[in-house]
Design a protein around this motif. Sequence first.
Motif, PDB file in Angstrom:
ATOM      1  N   UNK A 131       0.824  -1.201   0.000  1.00 12.38           N
ATOM      2  CA  UNK A 131       0.000   0.000   0.000  1.00 12.38           C
ATOM      3  C   UNK A 131       0.860   1.253   0.000  1.00 12.38           C
ATOM      4  N   UNK A 132       0.455   2.220  -0.811  1.00 15.63           N
ATOM      5  CA  UNK A 132       1.084   3.531  -0.770  1.00 15.63           C
ATOM      6  C   UNK A 132       0.186   4.505  -0.010  1.00 15.63           C
ATOM      7  N   UNK A 133      -1.047   4.694  -0.475  1.00 16.87           N
ATOM      8  CA  UNK A 133      -1.925   5.667   0.168  1.00 16.87           C
ATOM      9  C   UNK A 133      -3.256   5.110   0.645  1.00 16.87           C
ATOM     10  N   UNK A 134      -3.769   4.026   0.028  1.00 17.87           N
ATOM     11  CA  UNK A 134      -5.065   3.515   0.474  1.00 17.87           C
ATOM     12  C   UNK A 134      -5.195   2.022   0.243  1.00 17.87           C
ATOM     13  N   UNK A 135      -6.088   1.427   1.022  1.00 13.05           N
ATOM     14  CA  UNK A 135      -6.442   0.023   0.866  1.00 13.05           C
ATOM     15  C   UNK A 135      -7.951  -0.036   0.660  1.00 13.05           C
ATOM     16  N   UNK A 142     -14.268  -7.145  10.958  1.00 19.59           N
ATOM     17  CA  UNK A 142     -15.210  -7.854  11.817  1.00 19.59           C
ATOM     18  C   UNK A 142     -16.612  -7.632  11.271  1.00 19.59           C
ATOM     19  N   UNK A 143     -17.243  -8.723  10.814  1.00 16.81           N
ATOM     20  CA  UNK A 143     -18.611  -8.658  10.318  1.00 16.81           C
ATOM     21  C   UNK A 143     -19.432  -9.657  11.109  1.00 16.81           C
ATOM     22  N   UNK A 144     -20.393  -9.156  11.843  1.00 17.13           N
ATOM     23  CA  UNK A 144     -21.270 -10.023  12.641  1.00 17.13           C
ATOM     24  C   UNK A 144     -20.475 -11.028  13.473  1.00 17.13           C
ATOM     25  N   UNK A 145     -19.425 -10.553  14.128  1.00 19.17           N
ATOM     26  CA  UNK A 145     -18.563 -11.338  15.018  1.00 19.17           C
ATOM     27  C   UNK A 145     -17.681 -12.354  14.312  1.00 19.17           C
ATOM     28  N   UNK A 146     -17.606 -12.292  12.986  1.00 18.07           N
ATOM     29  CA  UNK A 146     -16.651 -13.091  12.212  1.00 18.07           C
ATOM     30  C   UNK A 146     -15.505 -12.173  11.840  1.00 18.07           C
ATOM     31  N   UNK A 147     -14.285 -12.522  12.214  1.00 11.97           N
ATOM     32  CA  UNK A 147     -13.131 -11.663  11.968  1.00 11.97           C
ATOM     33  C   UNK A 147     -12.238 -12.303  10.913  1.00 11.97           C
ATOM     34  N   UNK A 148     -11.912 -11.527   9.890  1.00 12.15           N
ATOM     35  CA  UNK A 148     -10.957 -11.944   8.867  1.00 12.15           C
ATOM     36  C   UNK A 148      -9.778 -10.986   8.927  1.00 12.15           C
ATOM     37  N   UNK A 149      -8.578 -11.525   8.845  1.00 10.94           N
ATOM     38  CA  UNK A 149      -7.362 -10.724   8.958  1.00 10.94           C
ATOM     39  C   UNK A 149      -6.583 -10.737   7.654  1.00 10.94           C
ATOM     40  N   UNK A 150      -5.989  -9.591   7.345  1.00  8.82           N
ATOM     41  CA  UNK A 150      -5.175  -9.418   6.144  1.00  8.82           C
ATOM     42  C   UNK A 150      -3.897  -8.683   6.538  1.00  8.82           C
ATOM     43  N   UNK A 151      -2.766  -9.159   6.045  1.00  5.34           N
ATOM     44  CA  UNK A 151      -1.495  -8.485   6.292  1.00  5.34           C
ATOM     45  C   UNK A 151      -1.199  -7.603   5.081  1.00  5.34           C
ATOM     46  N   UNK A 152      -0.707  -6.357   5.357  1.00  8.50           N
ATOM     47  CA  UNK A 152      -0.296  -5.484   4.267  1.00  8.50           C
ATOM     48  C   UNK A 152       0.960  -4.721   4.664  1.00  8.50           C
ATOM     49  N   UNK A 153       1.665  -4.251   3.640  1.00  9.68           N
ATOM     50  CA  UNK A 153       2.892  -3.481   3.836  1.00  9.68           C
ATOM     51  C   UNK A 153       2.623  -2.049   3.391  1.00  9.68           C
ATOM     52  N   UNK A 154       2.923  -1.086   4.262  1.00 10.72           N
ATOM     53  CA  UNK A 154       2.806   0.325   3.940  1.00 10.72           C
ATOM     54  C   UNK A 154       4.167   0.816   3.479  1.00 10.72           C
ATOM     55  N   UNK A 155       4.223   1.332   2.245  1.00 10.56           N
ATOM     56  CA  UNK A 155       5.482   1.864   1.705  1.00 10.56           C
ATOM     57  C   UNK A 155       5.755   3.253   2.218  1.00 10.56           C
TER      58      UNK A 155
END
Length: 89
Positions: free
Chosen positions: A20-24, A76-89
């Motif tokens: 990511x540079x400015x937005x995700x 977090x959607x309706x108590x289901x959590x999904x995680x994503x890793x990202x790199x900020x430049x």
Amino acid sequence: MSLKKFSNDTLAIKASPTIVDTQITISIAGTNNNYDAIASIFSIDGERISQYNVTSPSTNINLSTLRHGIYILNVNIDKNIKSFKFVKL
């Protein structure tokens, strides 16, 4: 990042780009449009940096003020959590 499906297979979430540079962008698709989603950004050591309400099927989050590094985006959607890793430049 790859498409992640929830256990009921009616709702899917995606976050991109992973570098990511400015937005995700968070994209939510499925047959149920009634969801209450919260996106949280954490530093790699677990400190919560920010939190956002996700109110539409496609939401852009401005990350221009984040320092360079590796972060975790939890959606977090309706108590289901999904995680994503990202790199900020």
